[in-house]
Design an enzyme around this catalytic site. Structure first.
Site, short mmCIF file in Angstrom:
data_model
loop_
_atom_site.label_atom_id
_atom_site.label_comp_id
_atom_site.label_asym_id
_atom_site.label_seq_id
_atom_site.Cartn_x
_atom_site.Cartn_y
_atom_site.Cartn_z
N SER A 36 0.83 -1.20 0.00
CA SER A 36 0.00 0.00 0.00
C SER A 36 0.86 1.25 0.00
CB SER A 36 -0.92 0.02 1.22
OG SER A 36 -1.59 1.26 1.35
N TYR A 45 -2.41 -0.35 10.10
CA TYR A 45 -2.54 -0.77 8.70
C TYR A 45 -1.28 -0.42 7.93
CZ TYR A 45 -3.95 -0.80 3.81
OH TYR A 45 -4.00 -1.04 2.47
#
Length: 320
Positions: free
Chosen positions: A193, A208
């Site tokens: 990501s 995350y």
């Protein structure tokens, strides 16, 4: 005229000539960077993934990016092992792929990555026993329902983030890798990501972002460890993609659909250890690196605080 120009150059002080030389090198370097960017994004041919093996394994294959990857891999002529937690969705995806690409052989494996992971990974091992898995796409992942401060992350969400994003990617890779080593060929694409790499920080998504930073470093280390064994490992680093996890419904120039992202991503498998397949994302990456970190941090915090406020408002309405 040429002699006059050369005489003029020779008459300049040494510091001026050095600056001219450095300037010329900088221009040359920038030109080469731009040319390479154009080549890898638009001109470089994709690898023939069937050379790695006749099967591909995709985790998180019932929705979003994983589902689109499954269709794209079938389109390239690979057979599939698709992994997901919902057996009905797995059946639906399988039937859809077979309806479009009738020659595709498909195996389905039910694994809840937030549950008994050891048992789930064992089912994957059983499914791929004797199967030539040449391509692995570790796509399964989870994010926050919406932005929140670290102290607001409950135990269940904290456990899922680490178990699915970190442990799941690690253990599935550990299950598939021995077969690739034995055959001396394989390609692994781990979906990371931009939250972990592109921007200097991702406030209110700390766990995350940290879990995806693990995926990036894990991928880079394996790239170095197994490159000489014929195994290409990479971490794909997208920014926003129109998925349920990102809570984005409509695609745009900078936010591709899952199909658009998967089509772009297929062209990169087997190349660099870290890549941003959707080329408009790489433009944003470049912009982020031009700005001071403090500016990007401040913007990102304001952006995520707005997401948090909307999420809290939605939660409060559900309780009413």
């Amino acid at each position: 005229m040429e002699l006059c120009f050369m005489d003029h150059i020779k008459s300049q002080p040494l510091w001026f000539l050095l600056l001219m030389g450095l300037g010329s090198l900088s221009v040359l370097k920038c030109s080469l960077v731009v040319l390479m960017w154009v080549y890898v994004n638009f001109l470089r041919p994709p690898k023939n993934l069937k050379k790695y093996g006749s099967w591909a394994l995709v985790t998180g294959a019932t929705d979003g990016i994983g589902k689109s990857f499954a269709f794209q891999l079938a389109r390239k002529g690979l057979n599939l092992v698709i992994v997901g937690r919902n057996p009905d969705k797995l059946k639906e995806v399988s039937e859809s792929i077979r309806g479009k690409y009738g020659q595709t052989q498909i195996k389905t494996v039910v694994v809840d990555f937030s549950g008994d992971l050891s048992e789930g990974v064992e089912r994957i091992r059983e499914a791929i026993d004797g199967v030539e898995v040449g391509v692995l796409v570790n796509n399964v992942g989870v994010s926050y329902p919406y932005a929140r401060f670290f102290h607001e992350v409950d135990e269940k969400l904290l456990s899922d983030l680490i178990k699915i994003n970190v442990e799941g990617t690690t253990k599935v890779t550990q299950a598939v890798l021995p077969g690739m080593i034995k055959r001396k060929k394989g390609a692994i694409a781990n979906i990371g990501s931009g939250a972990a790499i592109v921007i200097p920080s991702d406030p209110l998504y700390a766990v995350y972002a940290a879990s995806k930073a693990y995926v990036d470093q894990f991928s880079r280390c394996l790239y170095v460890e197994y490159k000489k064994s014929g195994i290409d490992v990479q971490c794909q680093v997208p920014l926003y993609v129109a998925t349920k996890m990102a809570s984005i419904r409509r695609s745009s120039f900078f936010v591709p659909s899952t199909d658009g992202y998967a089509r772009a991503a297929m062209r990169w498998i087997g190349y660099e250890p870290r890549c941003t397949p959707h080329w408009p994302h790489s433009l944003l990456w470049g912009l982020a690196h031009l700005l001071p970190e403090s500016v990007v941090d401040a913007w990102r915090l304001r952006f995520c605080l707005a997401i948090r406020k909307k999420g809290q408002l939605k939660d409060s309405r559900k309780k009413e």
